[in-house]
Scaffold this motif. Structure first.
Motif, PDB file in Angstrom:
ATOM      1  N   TYR A 222       0.846  -1.190   0.000  1.00  0.00           N
ATOM      2  CA  TYR A 222       0.000   0.000   0.000  1.00  0.00           C
ATOM      3  C   TYR A 222       0.881   1.239   0.000  1.00  0.00           C
ATOM      4  O   TYR A 222       1.748   1.426   0.871  1.00  0.00           O
ATOM      5  CB  TYR A 222      -0.923   0.009   1.212  1.00  0.00           C
ATOM      6  CG  TYR A 222      -1.849   1.200   1.245  1.00  0.00           C
ATOM      7  CD1 TYR A 222      -2.917   1.289   0.368  1.00  0.00           C
ATOM      8  CD2 TYR A 222      -1.637   2.242   2.141  1.00  0.00           C
ATOM      9  CE1 TYR A 222      -3.760   2.372   0.385  1.00  0.00           C
ATOM     10  CE2 TYR A 222      -2.480   3.338   2.175  1.00  0.00           C
ATOM     11  CZ  TYR A 222      -3.546   3.394   1.291  1.00  0.00           C
ATOM     12  OH  TYR A 222      -4.379   4.480   1.316  1.00  0.00           O
ATOM     13  N   LEU A 255      -3.299  -0.345   6.248  1.00  0.00           N
ATOM     14  CA  LEU A 255      -4.556  -0.830   5.683  1.00  0.00           C
ATOM     15  C   LEU A 255      -5.732  -0.524   6.599  1.00  0.00           C
ATOM     16  O   LEU A 255      -6.802  -0.094   6.140  1.00  0.00           O
ATOM     17  CB  LEU A 255      -4.467  -2.337   5.431  1.00  0.00           C
ATOM     18  CG  LEU A 255      -3.562  -2.786   4.278  1.00  0.00           C
ATOM     19  CD1 LEU A 255      -3.604  -4.294   4.133  1.00  0.00           C
ATOM     20  CD2 LEU A 255      -3.981  -2.128   2.977  1.00  0.00           C
ATOM     21  N   GLN A 258      -6.285   3.554   6.643  1.00  0.00           N
ATOM     22  CA  GLN A 258      -6.959   4.122   5.472  1.00  0.00           C
ATOM     23  C   GLN A 258      -8.395   3.646   5.382  1.00  0.00           C
ATOM     24  O   GLN A 258      -9.262   4.348   4.875  1.00  0.00           O
ATOM     25  CB  GLN A 258      -6.178   3.768   4.205  1.00  0.00           C
ATOM     26  CG  GLN A 258      -6.066   2.288   3.881  1.00  0.00           C
ATOM     27  CD  GLN A 258      -7.211   1.753   3.042  1.00  0.00           C
ATOM     28  OE1 GLN A 258      -7.882   2.532   2.350  1.00  0.00           O
ATOM     29  NE2 GLN A 258      -7.460   0.455   3.110  1.00  0.00           N
ATOM     30  N   ARG A 259      -8.666   2.446   5.885  1.00  0.00           N
ATOM     31  CA  ARG A 259     -10.041   1.937   5.891  1.00  0.00           C
ATOM     32  C   ARG A 259     -10.910   2.740   6.844  1.00  0.00           C
ATOM     33  O   ARG A 259     -12.060   3.046   6.541  1.00  0.00           O
ATOM     34  CB  ARG A 259     -10.014   0.459   6.285  1.00  0.00           C
ATOM     35  CG  ARG A 259     -11.326  -0.259   6.143  1.00  0.00           C
ATOM     36  CD  ARG A 259     -11.182  -1.672   6.665  1.00  0.00           C
ATOM     37  NE  ARG A 259     -11.174  -1.719   8.115  1.00  0.00           N
ATOM     38  CZ  ARG A 259     -10.789  -2.781   8.821  1.00  0.00           C
ATOM     39  NH1 ARG A 259     -10.328  -3.846   8.219  1.00  0.00           N
ATOM     40  NH2 ARG A 259     -10.839  -2.758  10.133  1.00  0.00           N
ATOM     41  N   ARG A 262     -11.808   6.284   5.557  1.00  0.00           N
ATOM     42  CA  ARG A 262     -12.836   6.315   4.523  1.00  0.00           C
ATOM     43  C   ARG A 262     -14.216   5.998   5.074  1.00  0.00           C
ATOM     44  O   ARG A 262     -15.199   6.042   4.345  1.00  0.00           O
ATOM     45  CB  ARG A 262     -12.493   5.311   3.422  1.00  0.00           C
ATOM     46  CG  ARG A 262     -11.263   5.711   2.630  1.00  0.00           C
ATOM     47  CD  ARG A 262     -11.170   5.034   1.300  1.00  0.00           C
ATOM     48  NE  ARG A 262     -10.946   3.610   1.428  1.00  0.00           N
ATOM     49  CZ  ARG A 262     -11.583   2.693   0.702  1.00  0.00           C
ATOM     50  NH1 ARG A 262     -12.487   3.055  -0.156  1.00  0.00           N
ATOM     51  NH2 ARG A 262     -11.316   1.426   0.857  1.00  0.00           N
ATOM     52  N   ASN A 263     -14.286   5.675   6.379  1.00  0.00           N
ATOM     53  CA  ASN A 263     -15.583   5.443   7.004  1.00  0.00           C
ATOM     54  C   ASN A 263     -16.297   6.766   7.205  1.00  0.00           C
ATOM     55  O   ASN A 263     -15.679   7.798   7.523  1.00  0.00           O
ATOM     56  CB  ASN A 263     -15.389   4.723   8.342  1.00  0.00           C
ATOM     57  CG  ASN A 263     -16.696   4.272   8.940  1.00  0.00           C
ATOM     58  OD1 ASN A 263     -17.367   5.041   9.607  1.00  0.00           O
ATOM     59  ND2 ASN A 263     -17.049   3.019   8.713  1.00  0.00           N
ATOM     60  N   CYS A 398     -15.302  -2.474  10.021  1.00  0.00           N
ATOM     61  CA  CYS A 398     -14.917  -3.237   8.832  1.00  0.00           C
ATOM     62  C   CYS A 398     -15.549  -2.626   7.594  1.00  0.00           C
ATOM     63  O   CYS A 398     -16.412  -1.748   7.668  1.00  0.00           O
ATOM     64  CB  CYS A 398     -15.314  -4.698   8.977  1.00  0.00           C
ATOM     65  SG  CYS A 398     -17.051  -4.950   9.336  1.00  0.00           S
ATOM     66  N   GLU A 399     -15.115  -3.097   6.458  1.00  0.00           N
ATOM     67  CA  GLU A 399     -15.556  -2.544   5.181  1.00  0.00           C
ATOM     68  C   GLU A 399     -15.985  -3.677   4.273  1.00  0.00           C
ATOM     69  O   GLU A 399     -15.274  -4.688   4.122  1.00  0.00           O
ATOM     70  CB  GLU A 399     -14.408  -1.757   4.543  1.00  0.00           C
ATOM     71  CG  GLU A 399     -14.773  -1.009   3.287  1.00  0.00           C
ATOM     72  CD  GLU A 399     -13.609  -0.185   2.766  1.00  0.00           C
ATOM     73  OE1 GLU A 399     -13.533   1.012   3.068  1.00  0.00           O
ATOM     74  OE2 GLU A 399     -12.742  -0.757   2.086  1.00  0.00           O
ATOM     75  N   THR A 404     -14.903  -1.855  -1.010  1.00  0.00           N
ATOM     76  CA  THR A 404     -13.470  -1.842  -1.315  1.00  0.00           C
ATOM     77  C   THR A 404     -13.221  -1.894  -2.811  1.00  0.00           C
ATOM     78  O   THR A 404     -12.364  -1.166  -3.336  1.00  0.00           O
ATOM     79  CB  THR A 404     -12.778  -3.030  -0.640  1.00  0.00           C
ATOM     80  OG1 THR A 404     -13.056  -2.990   0.764  1.00  0.00           O
ATOM     81  CG2 THR A 404     -11.283  -2.976  -0.854  1.00  0.00           C
ATOM     82  N   TYR A 713      -8.174  -8.261   3.250  1.00  0.00           N
ATOM     83  CA  TYR A 713      -8.594  -7.008   2.628  1.00  0.00           C
ATOM     84  C   TYR A 713      -8.303  -7.092   1.141  1.00  0.00           C
ATOM     85  O   TYR A 713      -7.143  -7.264   0.749  1.00  0.00           O
ATOM     86  CB  TYR A 713      -7.846  -5.829   3.244  1.00  0.00           C
ATOM     87  CG  TYR A 713      -8.360  -4.480   2.802  1.00  0.00           C
ATOM     88  CD1 TYR A 713      -9.480  -3.931   3.410  1.00  0.00           C
ATOM     89  CD2 TYR A 713      -7.735  -3.772   1.786  1.00  0.00           C
ATOM     90  CE1 TYR A 713      -9.956  -2.692   3.006  1.00  0.00           C
ATOM     91  CE2 TYR A 713      -8.216  -2.546   1.388  1.00  0.00           C
ATOM     92  CZ  TYR A 713      -9.321  -2.012   1.995  1.00  0.00           C
ATOM     93  OH  TYR A 713      -9.800  -0.795   1.587  1.00  0.00           O
ATOM     94  N   PRO A 714      -9.320  -7.018   0.296  1.00  0.00           N
ATOM     95  CA  PRO A 714     -10.741  -6.862   0.644  1.00  0.00           C
ATOM     96  C   PRO A 714     -11.325  -8.145   1.242  1.00  0.00           C
ATOM     97  O   PRO A 714     -10.744  -9.223   1.088  1.00  0.00           O
ATOM     98  CB  PRO A 714     -11.375  -6.557  -0.709  1.00  0.00           C
ATOM     99  CG  PRO A 714     -10.468  -7.212  -1.703  1.00  0.00           C
ATOM    100  CD  PRO A 714      -9.080  -7.076  -1.153  1.00  0.00           C
TER     101      PRO A 714
END
Length: 775
Positions: A222, A255, A258-259, A262-263, A398-399, A404, A713-714
């Protein structure tokens, strides 16, 4: 900026039409050889028509053509132009369209034809100008132009293929030229162009099933500066330098970070007035601090203030529980902290968590609590004096997989860029192949038929009761010979360990002989089901008691990922599968489908179907026991009205997953049984951490350069946690189906119920699973 004139008269443009040393696009220093003109075979009088519409060449800068090329290639055709391709197109349009490239719309038509021809001749989304493909397209287009316009009847997009010089070998092999030249952008290696033209591949869904080993998975890094994934510049090795160990933990933190950013809970409102009005209407619990993550190094001089920290739980050399991020480390005081949720998640050292609390700086000791007493370089990376008093501890939100990859989970349409161009497994990216693979899967996976993947665990071949349970499983999926359309499972995943005790930790030589004899017994059992094994894929995932790790670990936890069972012990099983294929399909093999096969996979491993349409991660590990042994214990507090109000406020601030599932157990009067509570707790923990081994290296070691294979991830479509200490369950959380088949021998080795088998059946088309018990 004006372009300097080149000496040598008007014909000097043919030597090098674009000046070199361009800082924006890096134009080549060598002269560009103009394409050859194809002379017509007719007599010279036919050339008079071309002289009537002579075009005066111009010098068209690539930057001037960029907006029009972007609208045509990127917006309309979902293609990406490189600087070399843009330069080649600008040179071609300037020479053949002249000054009318913009006013008369000549350039737009040329770009349209080039884009259509590129998509027809190649599955790539990156238009490269250095290869031969674009040059051949421009040569073919040059012969169809007259006066800067494309003549009628020469629509290149209607052609089905190009027989370019030098591409005969690729055409004979059934591949498009240059199909595998770009891998980091997710170009598919499935070699499928049009569903209607691939009749043989569309007969059997198993043609699109691929088992990906941990050591074959591409390593992506990343990039925090560009906010995307890059291909690792170094090849992973089992003996990396020590710096790679630190980089593995840094990548994991990046990871998660950045997740979280973006929430939507951590997004800063656009207007300050809206933010202030929201805070005025909110409760006494300040949401301003929960929406901002504070680096640990920034706590200096802010004693008594409330902050939200994101870091990894660690144990200091003195035995104190600490929290570490990329800037520093601070000791934690969780005496009054409450976990979010109260019951239903595990917190162990090695996990990345969110901690909401207050910083208490220690001024009493002259050797701590000030900037001058920090260990490290000015506090960066060192231990900060004082302590952080936690109020609540929770897992990061979580995403979903669709978020993603930038897709919609219902229609599989593109919803945003996200990481849709990234090829995480080497099977293609969502933006490049997702739509095509979805069409193929919808055609093959009929809703009226069940396309299943069978998953069983703890296949102890040294126990007769386990072999009886396996026979029950295989009988269940052996169709009736009178059936007109028999349905076979796509794959049967058999998890180890394939011996109940560490097989190679006994006397030298004795263990390997017994181990091979156990697989010979498995081969004898499989030979009774030739019709089944000739129609399915057998996947074997090893455990801690298998070869070769048990030779030096005696069944203890070894470093992951680990390789499959060595071929020294499995030759007879492979021979049985080959004989079954020859007996069922003959010497010519199966026509229009894949024969039966056996795969000795790594631990962990991944299964993908139809490229990026579905992904299953399989991990054989004792996860629940490790979580319970290393879990952080929180002090119990009396449940009164005041505590309930405070906990609800903490849930609103910390439980960021929308909509959050209910906690597995709310109180003693809850009707949720203990097995369901355990299933929900382990599911929420692993999915929120997005990692298969959220433990310190001392608890669960892993190979530093292969740490990316443990990342979730994803999120996959399905996650198999083959854990013998946990109950059998199937739980769906944030679009990911978490499966634990438990032990295949449901009788527990008791002779009275011998042959009773337990496994999980996962339906690929619907993404659901169920626990089955037969016998």
């Amino acid at each position: 900026m004006s372009t300097p004139r080149r000496p040598g008269g008007p014909h000097a443009l043919s030597e090098n039409p674009i000046p070199s040393s361009s800082p924006a696009f890096g134009t080549p220093l060598h002269p560009i050889i103009p394409p050859r003109r194809t002379l017509p075979s007719r007599p010279p009088p036919a050339l008079k028509t071309a002289t009537k519409s002579t075009v005066l060449p111009i010098l068209l800068p690539p930057a001037t053509l960029r907006p029009l090329a972007f609208r045509t290639f990127t917006k309309k055709h979902n293609l990406t132009l490189t600087s070399s391709a843009l330069q080649a197109l600008a040179t071609f349009i300037g020479r053949h369209c002249g000054s009318g490239w913009r006013e008369e719309g000549l350039a737009e038509k040329v770009l349209e034809e080039v884009a259509k021809s590129w998509k027809k001749s190649s599955g790539q989304v990156i238009v490269e100008g250095d290869g031969d493909l674009l040059k051949n397209i421009l040569k073919l287009l040059e012969g169809s132009m007259s006066g800067g316009r494309i003549t009628s009847g020469s629509n290149l997009s209607r052609q089905t293929s190009f027989n370019f010089p030098g591409d005969a070998s690729a055409a004979d092999a059934g591949q498009r030229p240059g199909l595998d030249t770009v891998n980091s952008f997710g170009i598919s290696k499935l070699e499928v162009e049009d569903p209607e033209d691939e009749d043989d591949l569309l007969k059997d869904p198993r043609e699109w099933l691929k088992v990906i080993g941990a050591f074959d998975q591409p390593k992506l890094v990343y990039n925090t500066s560009h906010k995307h994934f890059d291909k690792s510049p170094t090849k992973p090795t089992l003996f990396p330098p020590p710096s790679h160990k630190t980089e593995a933990f840094r990548q994991r933190y990046h990871l998660v970070h950045q997740r979280i950013l973006r929430n939507e809970t951590f997004q800063t409102p656009t207007f300050s007035t809206t933010r202030s009005s929201t805070l005025n209407r909110s409760s006494s619990h300040s949401t301003t601090q929960t929406n901002t993550i504070t680096p640990i190094a920034n706590l200096l001089g802010r004693s008594g203030s409330t902050h939200l920290l994101l870091g990894m739980l660690t144990i200091s050399p003195t035995g104190t529980l600490t929290l570490s991020d990329l800037t520093g480390t601070i000791s934690l005081d969780l005496q009054h902290a409450r976990p979010i949720p109260e019951i239903g998640a595990y917190f162990t050292p090695g996990m990345i968590v969110l901690v909401d609390g207050t910083y208490d700086e220690d001024y009493s000791n002259a050797t701590s609590g000030s900037i001058s007493t920090l260990t490290g370089n000015g506090g960066i990376g060192g231990t900060i004096g004082g302590k952080f008093i936690g109020f609540s501890v929770g897992h990061p939100p979580c995403e979903r997989r669709s978020t993603t990859l930038g897709t919609s989970s219902s229609t599989e349409k593109l919803a945003g860029p996200a990481f849709g161009w990234t090829d995480f497994l080497g099977v293609g990216s969502q933006r490049a192949t997702g739509a095509r693979m979805s069409r193929i899967s919808s055609r093959l996976l009929s809703p009226d038929q069940a396309h299943n993947i069978v998953i069983a665990s703890d296949l102890h071949l040294d126990k007769p009761s386990t072999l009886s349970a396996l026979r029950t499983l295989l009988k269940t999926y052996t169709p009736d010979p009178k059936s007109a359309t028999p349905i076979y499972p796509l794959a049967i995943i058999l998890n180890g360990p394939f011996n109940s005790t560490p097989v190679l930790s006994s006397l030298p030589g004795a263990g390997s002989v017994d181990y091979k004899s156990h697989f010979d017994s498995l081969a004898s059992l499989l030979s009774d089901f030739q019709d089944l094994i000739a129609h399915t894929t057998l996947v074997f995932v090893p455990g801690d008691n298998d070869a070769w790790p048990s030779a030096f670990s005696a069944g203890a936890s070894t470093a992951v990922p680990r390789k499959g069972v060595p071929g020294l012990f499995t030759t007879r099983v492979e021979r049985v599968v080959k004989e079954a294929n020859r007996e069922i399909w003959g010497s010519g093999g199966r026509k229009g489908g894949r024969e039966g096969e056996v795969v000795w996979a790594t631990n962990p491993c991944r299964l993908s179907w139809f490229g990026v349409v579905g992904e299953m991660v399989v991990m054989r590990d004792e996860m629940v026991g490790r979580l319970r042994r290393n879990g952080v214990r929180f002090n119990k507090q009396q449940e009164d009205e005041e505590m309930e109000t405070e906990r609800d406020a903490g849930d609103a601030a910390m439980d960021l997953d929308a909509p959050p599932p209910p906690p597995p157990v709310r109180d003693e009067n809850s009707d949720v049984d203990a097995d369901t509570a355990t299933a929900r707790a382990i599911t929420r923990t692993i999915i929120s951490q997005a990692h298969l081994s959220p433990f310190p290296m001392s608890v669960r070691p892993f190979h530093w350069d292969h740490a990316h294979t443990l990342s979730l991830y994803p999120l996959p479509t399905a996650l198999v946690l083959a854990d013998s200490e946990a109950p059998a369950f199937v739980v769906k959380y944030n679009g990911c189906t978490v499966i634990n088949p438990a032990s295949i021998d449901e009788s527990g080795g008791r002779g009275a119920r011998e042959g009773r088998a337990r496994w999980v059946e996962f339906e690929v088309g619907k993404g659901v699973g169920r626990v089955r018990v037969e016998g």
